[in-house]
Design a protein around this motif. Structure first.
Motif, PDB file in Angstrom:
ATOM      1  N   MET A   1       0.193  -0.881  -0.015  1.00  9.85           N
ATOM      2  CA  MET A   1      -0.188  -0.362  -0.122  1.00  9.85           C
ATOM      3  C   MET A   1       1.167   0.519   0.098  1.00  9.85           C
ATOM      4  N   LEU A   2       1.930   1.503   0.516  1.00 10.63           N
ATOM      5  CA  LEU A   2       2.463   2.491   0.914  1.00 10.63           C
ATOM      6  C   LEU A   2       3.604   3.163   0.350  1.00 10.63           C
ATOM      7  N   ILE A   3       3.797   1.446  -0.820  1.00  8.95           N
ATOM      8  CA  ILE A   3       4.300   2.151  -2.268  1.00  8.95           C
ATOM      9  C   ILE A   3       4.036   2.340  -3.195  1.00  8.95           C
ATOM     10  N   ILE A   4       2.301   1.416  -3.256  1.00 10.84           N
ATOM     11  CA  ILE A   4       1.666   1.971  -4.410  1.00 10.84           C
ATOM     12  C   ILE A   4       1.123   3.577  -4.510  1.00 10.84           C
ATOM     13  N   SER A   5       1.496   3.589  -3.019  1.00  6.06           N
ATOM     14  CA  SER A   5       0.465   5.585  -2.434  1.00  6.06           C
ATOM     15  C   SER A   5       1.545   6.317  -3.264  1.00  6.06           C
ATOM     16  N   LYS A   6       2.779   5.872  -3.648  1.00  5.61           N
ATOM     17  CA  LYS A   6       3.959   7.281  -3.729  1.00  5.61           C
ATOM     18  C   LYS A   6       4.298   6.690  -5.282  1.00  5.61           C
ATOM     19  N   ILE A   7       3.059   6.056  -6.746  1.00  5.79           N
ATOM     20  CA  ILE A   7       3.345   5.904  -7.478  1.00  5.79           C
ATOM     21  C   ILE A   7       2.512   6.453  -8.537  1.00  5.79           C
TER      22      ILE A   7
ATOM     23  N   MET B   1     -14.951  10.615   0.231  1.00  4.14           N
ATOM     24  CA  MET B   1     -15.488  11.896  -1.160  1.00  4.14           C
ATOM     25  C   MET B   1     -14.107  12.916  -1.153  1.00  4.14           C
ATOM     26  N   ILE B   2     -13.935  13.277  -0.188  1.00  3.50           N
ATOM     27  CA  ILE B   2     -13.128  14.680   0.423  1.00  3.50           C
ATOM     28  C   ILE B   2     -11.871  14.586  -0.941  1.00  3.50           C
ATOM     29  N   ILE B   3     -11.269  12.908  -1.055  1.00  4.67           N
ATOM     30  CA  ILE B   3      -9.917  13.069  -2.156  1.00  4.67           C
ATOM     31  C   ILE B   3     -10.639  12.692  -3.718  1.00  4.67           C
ATOM     32  N   ALA B   4     -11.548  12.277  -3.549  1.00  2.00           N
ATOM     33  CA  ALA B   4     -12.369  12.391  -5.032  1.00  2.00           C
ATOM     34  C   ALA B   4     -12.512  13.460  -5.975  1.00  2.00           C
ATOM     35  N   ASN B   5     -13.134  14.431  -4.650  1.00  2.00           N
ATOM     36  CA  ASN B   5     -13.832  15.607  -4.769  1.00  2.00           C
ATOM     37  C   ASN B   5     -12.538  16.788  -5.487  1.00  2.00           C
ATOM     38  N   ASN B   6     -11.206  16.424  -5.120  1.00  2.00           N
ATOM     39  CA  ASN B   6     -10.025  17.378  -4.936  1.00  2.00           C
ATOM     40  C   ASN B   6      -9.015  16.746  -5.547  1.00  2.00           C
ATOM     41  N   ALA B   7      -9.485  15.265  -6.383  1.00  2.84           N
ATOM     42  CA  ALA B   7      -8.545  14.982  -7.041  1.00  2.84           C
ATOM     43  C   ALA B   7      -8.162  14.773  -8.670  1.00  2.84           C
ATOM     44  N   PRO B   8      -6.420  15.680  -8.994  1.00  2.00           N
ATOM     45  CA  PRO B   8      -6.411  16.167  -9.719  1.00  2.00           C
ATOM     46  C   PRO B   8      -7.391  16.084 -11.378  1.00  2.00           C
TER      47      PRO B   8
ATOM     48  N   VAL C   1      -5.559   4.712  -3.374  1.00  7.27           N
ATOM     49  CA  VAL C   1      -6.495   5.703  -3.365  1.00  7.27           C
ATOM     50  C   VAL C   1      -5.714   6.872  -2.535  1.00  7.27           C
ATOM     51  N   LEU C   2      -4.689   6.370  -1.535  1.00  2.92           N
ATOM     52  CA  LEU C   2      -3.851   7.688  -1.165  1.00  2.92           C
ATOM     53  C   LEU C   2      -2.952   8.296  -2.243  1.00  2.92           C
ATOM     54  N   SER C   3      -2.389   7.424  -3.771  1.00  6.42           N
ATOM     55  CA  SER C   3      -1.345   7.922  -4.726  1.00  6.42           C
ATOM     56  C   SER C   3      -2.678   9.379  -5.423  1.00  6.42           C
ATOM     57  N   VAL C   4      -4.006   8.596  -5.708  1.00  2.16           N
ATOM     58  CA  VAL C   4      -4.601  10.163  -5.877  1.00  2.16           C
ATOM     59  C   VAL C   4      -4.629  10.976  -5.370  1.00  2.16           C
ATOM     60  N   SER C   5      -4.512  10.694  -3.695  1.00  2.22           N
ATOM     61  CA  SER C   5      -4.525  11.720  -2.719  1.00  2.22           C
ATOM     62  C   SER C   5      -3.506  12.293  -2.972  1.00  2.22           C
ATOM     63  N   ASN C   6      -2.008  11.874  -2.600  1.00  2.61           N
ATOM     64  CA  ASN C   6      -0.309  12.209  -2.769  1.00  2.61           C
ATOM     65  C   ASN C   6      -0.684  13.345  -3.833  1.00  2.61           C
ATOM     66  N   GLN C   7      -1.653  13.010  -5.098  1.00  2.00           N
ATOM     67  CA  GLN C   7      -1.450  13.760  -6.215  1.00  2.00           C
ATOM     68  C   GLN C   7      -1.690  15.426  -6.039  1.00  2.00           C
ATOM     69  N   ILE C   8      -2.754  15.489  -5.157  1.00  2.00           N
ATOM     70  CA  ILE C   8      -2.859  17.132  -5.127  1.00  2.00           C
ATOM     71  C   ILE C   8      -2.187  17.436  -4.555  1.00  2.00           C
ATOM     72  N   LYS C   9      -2.488  18.576  -4.862  1.00  2.00           N
ATOM     73  CA  LYS C   9      -1.441  20.136  -4.671  1.00  2.00           C
ATOM     74  C   LYS C   9      -2.421  21.227  -4.191  1.00  2.00           C
ATOM     75  N   LEU C  10      -1.403  20.988  -2.803  1.00  2.00           N
ATOM     76  CA  LEU C  10      -2.189  22.219  -1.842  1.00  2.00           C
ATOM     77  C   LEU C  10      -2.254  23.430  -1.935  1.00  2.00           C
ATOM     78  N   GLU C  11      -2.865  24.569  -2.192  1.00  2.00           N
ATOM     79  CA  GLU C  11      -2.740  26.106  -1.884  1.00  2.00           C
ATOM     80  C   GLU C  11      -2.169  26.630  -1.734  1.00  2.00           C
ATOM     81  N   LYS C  12      -1.624  28.076  -1.999  1.00  6.67           N
ATOM     82  CA  LYS C  12      -0.336  28.546  -1.278  1.00  6.67           C
ATOM     83  C   LYS C  12      -1.106  29.177  -0.493  1.00  6.67           C
TER      84      LYS C  12
END
Length: 409
Positions: free
Chosen positions: A95-101, A334-341, A398-409
């Protein structure tokens, strides 16, 4: 002199720079580009780890008595827990490896994984290991797995890629039919092997199409049809059994659901023992490890019926707490899906969300005798190495998708 810039000495005797020269120098200096910070859903990660660890505790509690009495496990009461812990550890690392791909890579293998699903399902029907009268396992030596779990994750990736390629054209009936045509054949193969898994496969496609399409009334119509079928499950099940579309043992499950007291020692035994476990738990339960039904009374206490043991040992408080944790997990999806890139990432998360939600609802409904027994496990908590391994891999996506979300400055 003309053309020279006049300067004046400051209070310390130092020469002052001409007004505006500092601003011009700062403008000429190249600015360093700051890397955008990426999001990682640690709340979801905590839920996954907690549910997996809680599952190990409950598996040990539910299975230690029967494992100690079994010669097959050499009297090791922790056999099921140790086996599940080993597979869960591998799953957490995966899971942790896939989340960083980058999750976009999975789209490249979607067609291959889909075709591999057919190969595995055909193989299990021909050379699979038979357990409890059903061929559901493929393996070599001590290693084995259920291909139905692979089918679920392969279908999620394929449908996400296909719907993303269609874009807004998914709202056309022809394209919706194409998605259905991709789902039904593999769902049929899965249902022949395991009816409950076939229902989940169809449910995943249903949820992904429902979210993707603007037109909602066909989905509400299908839902209403499903509820109507459930209301008339007795006569419909009898008819399907007569024409050969339903196996006799499956119809007996419907009879046990409708009237478990009619045969309390056979077809209604598991249902009644599960209800006894739930009822005896009360508000706060008998205490962790103090279940009576796990002492040889409740079949499959560490598998499909583990929620009944949770209710008996931890009571209504423990059962509601677990349900709330699953609801929080779905909220994070739902939060991750709504903010997915992009749409592909959002649909991946929606597919996993549909899988988890459907499986949790069906398991709890079966244990409480709300629907007929379908042999559904409770995600992350029930015993089952293949299930927990592929679930953790889905969580990695799912964590991989969340890791691609860019935070606003």
């Amino acid at each position: 002199m003309a053309g020279k810039v006049q300067t004046a000495a400051g209070p310390s005797g130092q020469m002052r720079r001409p007004a505006g020269s500092g601003e011009r120098m700062e403008q000429q200096m190249p600015k360093k580009k700051k890397k955008a910070k990426r999001f990682y859903d640690y709340s979801l990660l905590f839920c996954i780890i907690f549910l997996t660890a809680f599952g190990l505790v409950m598996i040990y509690s539910a299975s230690s008595y029967s494992a100690q009495l079994s010669k097959a496990y050499n009297g090791n009461g922790a056999y099921f827990m140790q086996r599940q812990a080993g597979i869960a550890a591998v799953g957490l690392v995966a899971m942790l490896i896939i989340s960083k791909i980058d999750y976009h890579i999975f789209a490249r293998f979607s067609v291959f994984a889909y075709l591999m699903s057919y190969i595995l399902m055909i193989a299990v029907s021909l050379v699979g290991r038979e357990v409890n009268g059903k061929k559901r396992w493929l393996g070599v030596g001590p290693l084995s797995f259920q291909p139905t779990e692979f089918v679920k994750i392969a279908l999620i990736v394929l449908l996400a890629a296909v719907i993303t390629t269609m874009g807004m054209k998914i709202n056309k009936w022809k394209n919706m039919g194409y998605v259905v045509a991709l789902t039904l054949p593999i769902a049929g193969l899965v249902a022949m092997n395991n009816l409950s898994s076939g229902i989940i496969v169809c449910g995943i496609a249903f949820v992904m199409l429902f979210v993707s399409c603007k037109v909602k009334w066909p989905f509400f119509s299908i839902g209403a049809l499903g509820l109507t079928t459930l209301a008339f499950a007795g006569p419909i099940g009898k008819f399907l059994t007569t024409v050969g579309l339903l196996q006799p043992y499956q119809y007996r499950r419907i009879e046990a659901w409708l009237n478990p007291e009619s045969d309390p020692t056979d077809k209604g035994f598991q249902v009644l023992q599960g209800l006894y476990a739930i009822g005896s738990g009360g508000l706060v339960g008998q205490g962790l490890g103090e279940s009576i039904q796990k002492l040889g009374f409740l079949p499959e206490s560490q598998n499909d019926m583990i929620f009944a043991i949770i209710c008996e040992e931890l009571g209504l408080f423990g059962a509601v707490s677990i349900i709330l944790i699953f609801l929080f997990m779905i909220y994070r999806f739902m939060i991750i899906a709504n903010n997915a890139p992009d749409l592909f990432g959002a649909l991946l998360v929606v597919g996993v969300m549909g899988h988890i939600a459907i499986q949790v609802i069906l398991n709890i409904a079966v244990v409480t005798n709300t629907i007929p027994n379908t042999g559904i496990t409770l995600p992350f908590i029930s015993y089952g190495g293949t299930s927990v391994l592929f679930l953790l891999m889905e969580m990695g996506i799912v964590l991989s998708v969340s890791n691609q979300i860019k935070l606003e400055k």
